[in-house]
Design an enzyme around this catalytic site. Structure first.
Site, PDB file in Angstrom:
ATOM      1  N   CYS A   1       0.825  -1.203   0.000  1.00  0.00           N
ATOM      2  CA  CYS A   1       0.000   0.000   0.000  1.00  0.00           C
ATOM      3  C   CYS A   1       0.863   1.258   0.000  1.00  0.00           C
ATOM      4  CB  CYS A   1      -0.916  -0.021   1.225  1.00  0.00           C
ATOM      5  SG  CYS A   1      -1.922   1.461   1.351  1.00  0.00           S
TER       6      CYS A   1
ATOM      7  N   CYS B   1      -0.462   4.106   2.194  1.00  0.00           N
ATOM      8  CA  CYS B   1      -0.317   3.904   3.650  1.00  0.00           C
ATOM      9  C   CYS B   1       1.136   4.084   4.078  1.00  0.00           C
ATOM     10  CB  CYS B   1      -0.740   2.494   4.070  1.00  0.00           C
ATOM     11  SG  CYS B   1      -2.172   1.831   3.265  1.00  0.00           S
ATOM     12  N   ASP B   2       2.069   3.528   3.315  1.00  0.00           N
ATOM     13  CA  ASP B   2       3.460   3.425   3.777  1.00  0.00           C
ATOM     14  C   ASP B   2       4.440   4.312   3.019  1.00  0.00           C
ATOM     15  OD1 ASP B   2       2.549   1.457   5.498  1.00  0.00           O
ATOM     16  OD2 ASP B   2       2.906  -0.146   4.059  1.00  0.00           O
TER      17      ASP B   2
END
Ligand code: NAP
Length: 310
Positions: free
Chosen positions: A140, A143-144
């Site tokens: 992701c 997200c990261d």
């Protein structure tokens, strides 16, 4: 007892909930993780008709608020079992009761169920993939990605997700390698063209990731050229794997038919072949898996379920 149990709170499931509520019935949505499904990982949605640009998270939030605002009930618990109770065990008009059991031990019953379980990220299948997840390996970018500001990263895949992830990461990573197993891309030409214009993006084509290197965190990947068989190490601190999705329908295979890849067999009418059990979105057999088609399926399945209940 709800009128319709919806399994999955992604765009298909929440669209179904909106339509069930607006048809005057009660929807109960069961969700194993978080609402929104895969769309929450999409930085920008630019192909949903009527909305020029919205983040995936904001889109998911709007769907959630719309569905719950209309009275749909959302329970965070994984549905692990679906049973069709024998005819005559409760419901009139010859309709069977469907019973759903959750990982948390709860039992819910309704005459109609909509399976909108979506799909999960496909794994690359290389050694140490699991061990290094969270230590350089991610599925992701939204997200990261922020952890890799100013660093070199790689994105593996050739679909829209990979192209979108690479474009997103290129905004703040020093270098983005796009590793793809062939020359042609499955993703939209427009996205590919935009990516090719970015100076810090390098394409590594006809190549697969064959080794993850680094201790305790990822520091490089080994790629193997599919044509020459030659191997090369690329120094990256992050590897974003975006090689598609796989369905998770095994728990329901006793009630609905699955195709060899595990997708629920259904046509555009979202009927599964088991009366009172419908399906919507990426979890079913279909040619186009998009936000628009998930929302469309949600509406079709919900209206079919409400009509079935009568
Ligand atoms: P996808 O379209 O299925 O693409 C997966 C990519 O990964 C393909 O390029 C495939 O290569 C490659 N791949 C598959 N298995 C592999 C393996 N074992 N090793 C190496 N490479 C592998 O998946 P996606 O990009 O996640 O997209 C899923 C759906 O969501 C699509 O319909 C997509 O259009 C949609 N989506 C839309 C948007 C948007 O419109 N904004 C954004 C994201 C996703 P091959 O091409 O060689 O098979």
């Amino acid at each position: 007892m709800a009128d319709v149990i919806i399994i999955g709170a992604g765009p298909a499931g929440l669209s179904a909930a909106i339509y069930v509520q607006r048809a005057g019935k009660q929807a109960l949505v069961l969700e194993a993780m978080t609402f929104g499904g895969q769309i929450v990982n999409t930085p920008e949605v630019e192909n949903y008709p009527g909305i020029r640009n919205i983040s995936g998270f904001d889109f998911a939030m709007a769907l959630y608020e719309q569905a719950t605002g209309l009275g749909a009930e959302l329970v965070f618990d994984r549905a692990v079992k679906l049973e069709e109770l024998p005819a005559g065990s409760g419901e009139e008009d010859g309709k069977t009761i469907k019973r759903v059991t959750t990982a948390g031990g709860a039992v819910y019953e309704a005459p109609a169920v909509i399976l909108a379980t979506g799909a999960k990220n496909r794994k690359l299948g290389v050694d140490r993939e699991q061990e290094l997840t969270g230590a350089g390996v991610s599925y992701c970018a939204t997200c990261d990605g922020a952890f890799y500001k100013g660093k070199a990263v790689a994105v593996n895949g050739g679909g829209n997700t990979a192209l979108e992830d690479a474009a997103f990461l290129a905004n703040y990573c020093s270098k983005v390698y796009v590793i793809h197993r062939r020359e042609g891309f499955r993703g939209e030409p427009q996205m590919l063209t935009a990516l090719k214009e970015k100076e810090n993006v390098e394409f590594v084509l006809n190549a697969t990731v064959t080794k993850l290197i680094g201790e305790p965190k990822l520091s490089a990947v080994e790629v193997t050229d599919k044509i020459t068989g030659g191997k090369r190490e690329i120094e990256v601190e992050g590897l974003f794997i975006a090689i598609g999705q796989e369905p998770e329908n095994k728990d329901f295979a006793n009630v609905v038919l699955l195709d060899p890849l595990g997708y629920i067999k259904a046509g555009e009418d979202c009927m599964t072949g088991t009366s009172g059990v419908f399906t919507a979105g990426d979890c079913r057999t279909k040619a186009v898996r998009q936000l628009t088609t998930a929302a469309s399926d949600g509406a079709i399945a919900a209206l079919a379920a409400c009509s079935y209940i009568g």
